[in-house]
Design an enzyme around this catalytic site. Structure first.
Site, PDB file in Angstrom:
ATOM      1  N   LEU A 156       0.820  -1.211   0.000  1.00 26.78           N
ATOM      2  CA  LEU A 156       0.000   0.000   0.000  1.00 26.78           C
ATOM      3  C   LEU A 156       0.855   1.263   0.000  1.00 26.78           C
ATOM      4  O   LEU A 156       1.843   1.358   0.729  1.00 26.78           O
ATOM      5  CB  LEU A 156      -0.907   0.039   1.233  1.00 26.78           C
ATOM      6  CG  LEU A 156      -1.931  -1.078   1.417  1.00 26.78           C
ATOM      7  CD1 LEU A 156      -2.915  -0.706   2.513  1.00 26.78           C
ATOM      8  CD2 LEU A 156      -2.666  -1.371   0.123  1.00 26.78           C
ATOM      9  N   PRO A 258      14.208  14.939  -6.684  1.00 28.46           N
ATOM     10  CA  PRO A 258      15.112  15.387  -5.616  1.00 28.46           C
ATOM     11  C   PRO A 258      14.374  16.225  -4.588  1.00 28.46           C
ATOM     12  O   PRO A 258      13.423  16.952  -4.917  1.00 28.46           O
ATOM     13  CB  PRO A 258      16.149  16.220  -6.371  1.00 28.46           C
ATOM     14  CG  PRO A 258      15.422  16.720  -7.583  1.00 28.46           C
ATOM     15  CD  PRO A 258      14.474  15.627  -7.959  1.00 28.46           C
ATOM     16  N   GLY A 259      14.796  16.115  -3.347  1.00 28.93           N
ATOM     17  CA  GLY A 259      14.135  16.906  -2.322  1.00 28.93           C
ATOM     18  C   GLY A 259      14.557  16.515  -0.928  1.00 28.93           C
ATOM     19  O   GLY A 259      15.693  16.103  -0.686  1.00 28.93           O
ATOM     20  N   CYS A 266       7.073   3.260   6.925  1.00 26.98           N
ATOM     21  CA  CYS A 266       7.527   2.064   6.204  1.00 26.98           C
ATOM     22  C   CYS A 266       8.987   2.135   5.783  1.00 26.98           C
ATOM     23  O   CYS A 266       9.817   1.393   6.315  1.00 26.98           O
ATOM     24  CB  CYS A 266       6.642   1.821   4.984  1.00 26.98           C
ATOM     25  SG  CYS A 266       4.972   1.287   5.398  1.00 26.98           S
ATOM     26  N   LYS A 329       4.233  12.925   3.634  1.00 29.10           N
ATOM     27  CA  LYS A 329       3.923  13.019   2.212  1.00 29.10           C
ATOM     28  C   LYS A 329       2.538  13.621   2.068  1.00 29.10           C
ATOM     29  O   LYS A 329       1.748  13.612   3.021  1.00 29.10           O
ATOM     30  CB  LYS A 329       3.981  11.644   1.533  1.00 29.10           C
ATOM     31  CG  LYS A 329       2.944  10.657   2.042  1.00 29.10           C
ATOM     32  CD  LYS A 329       3.023   9.314   1.349  1.00 29.10           C
ATOM     33  CE  LYS A 329       2.551   9.373  -0.086  1.00 29.10           C
ATOM     34  NZ  LYS A 329       2.453   8.050  -0.717  1.00 29.10           N
TER      35      LYS A 329
END
EC number: 1.1.1.22
Length: 439
Positions: A156, A258-259, A266, A329
């Site tokens: 997931l 990139p970041g 996870c 995220k």
């Protein structure tokens, strides 16, 4: 007659699996030892943010196909196929995975299994765990050899969990009996009918698929972030470098962004647990590269702090900093090992007044970092800021009007931690724009 299913553990994985399988027409019983969580789910209230899942949860409850309980006895009596969906977090002070919740689940379920059934592990585990649990089930269950085990790792992605459950890119089954394979083929018949690839293998290989996939993904992310370090030193542009690499079919552009690096519940803990298990197996050198993958990832956070400090004149003392993003995220409220929240906390510890805003993760962030300030919106968080940091690439942040934001800040300084903004647009609006790996 269709099999009746249980989902043991109703966190992110278990609640998603239970609701989606009920939506496919199965009768499903979700179990958790947390009575408050069970009460919320039974009321159709999702305890976490996941786009599209709450309507499916409520549809299952309204149809009567989905229920929740805290009773292992009820679950054992109800289910023909028991999916184990409990967490395997990183052990405190170690790299290894903590499988105590998994063991506790098996130990609570097995003595209640008085008839033939299939137990299916979905949790991410160190290789060798399934073999051990299969033997333990036979030892503890009154039904003995009538209880079989299969390993069916989950893949997931937070923010896409419904799609990944109902329309997965592959199904992996670790089995040691034809009966277990037959049952799992029947459970997943609708997906297999859509042409979803099926890989049937042994326990050990099925366990390794998930950890190997996460290790590869983490390596790809850290590779481009290592290139960002080189680009900064060479005055090159990692965004253009990434674009050029993406046209190579052997490499591809997915996850070559990139970041600030990866976080969440996870990737970080899974690659560390993979390294720990390799050491136990005597092949630690095979995964030694993952130590550098982890180190590169953590260095991105430190470099983000450095860039922000440079823009405010070398010290955070007396500065106001706006942080856009707290979740690890977008499309998630998960703050576990969040690079965004880590950077915010570090800058606060160095003397800045930090105000955070996130569209979904505010409650979780406040609970973990009550010392930080929190805004009601991106504009509110940015008010009187000396520098604005974009650390989670929510669409609403990417779409921000630099002129509108510029009217509320003290100084038009922005650090794009996700290389998500249009640098030319922001510079044209008078912003001093900086990003990881770019001039």
């Amino acid at each position: 007659m269709p099999y009746r299913l249980t989902a043991l553990g109703t966190g992110y994985l278990g609640a998603t699996h239970a609701a989606c399988m009920a939506d496919l027409g199965f009768e499903v019983l979700g179990l958790d030892v947390d009575a408050e969580k069970i009460a919320r789910l039974s009321d159709g209230d999702l305890p976490f943010h996941e786009p599209g899942l709450e309507p499916i949860l409520r549809r299952g409850l309204e149809s009567g196909r989905l229920r929740f309980t805290t009773s292992y006895e009820e679950a054992a009596d109800f289910g023909d196929v028991h999916f184990i969906c409990v967490g395997t977090p990183q052990k405190r002070g170690e790299f290894a995975a903590d499988v105590s919740y998994l063991d506790a689940c098996v130990d609570a379920l097995a003595p209640q299994l008085v008839r033939e059934c299939l137990v299916v592990g979905k949790s991410t585990v160190p290789v060798g765990t399934a073999e051990r649990l299969a033997d333990r089930l036979v030892k503890l269950a009154p039904a003995r050899e009538g209880v079989d085990l299969a390993w069916n790792p989950e893949f997931l992605r937070e923010g896409f969990a419904v799609q990944d459950t109902l329309h997965p890119d592959r199904i992996v089954l670790g089995v040691r009996s034809e009966r277990a394979e037959k049952i799992m083929r029947e459970v997943y018949a609708s997906m297999l009918g859509e042409g979803v690839p099926l890989v049937v293998t042994d326990y050990a290989t099925s366990e390794l698929v998930k950890t190997a996939a996460n290790a590869f993904l983490a390596t790809k992310i850290s590779f481009i972030n290592a290139m960002a370090e080189v680009c900064e030193a060479a005055h090159a542009d990692v965004k253009q470098l990434s674009l050029a690499l993406s046209y190579d079919e052997r490499i591809g552009g997915r996850f070559l962004n990139p970041g600030l690096g990866f976080g969440g519940g996870c990737l970080p803990k899974d690659i560390r647990a993979f390294m720990a298990r390799a050491g136990e197996l005597g092949v630690d050198q095979a995964l030694s590269f993952l130590r550098e993958v982890d180190a590169i990832n953590m260095r991105r956070r430190a470099r983000m702090v450095d860039l922000a400090r440079e823009l405010v004149g070398g010290s955070f003392e007396g500065c106001t900093v706006a942080v856009l993003g707290a979740a690890f995220k977008p499309n998630s409220d998960d703050i576990r090992d969040s690079p965004a929240l880590d950077v915010a906390a570090t800058i606060s510890d160095q003397g800045a007044s930090v105000t955070v805003y996130d569209p979904a993760a505010m409650h979780n962030a406040r609970r973990v970092r009550p010392d930080l300030k929190y805004g009601e919106s991106a504009l509110d968080a940015a008010r009187d800021a000396n520098v604005v940091l974009l650390l989670t690439e929510w669409d609403e942040f990417v779409r921000l009007d630099p002129e509108e934001l510029g009217r509320v800040v003290r100084t038009r300084n922005v650090v794009d931690g996700r290389n998500a903004l249009d640098s030319e647009q922001w510079r044209a609006a008078g912003w001093h724009y900086r990003a990881l790996g770019r001039p």
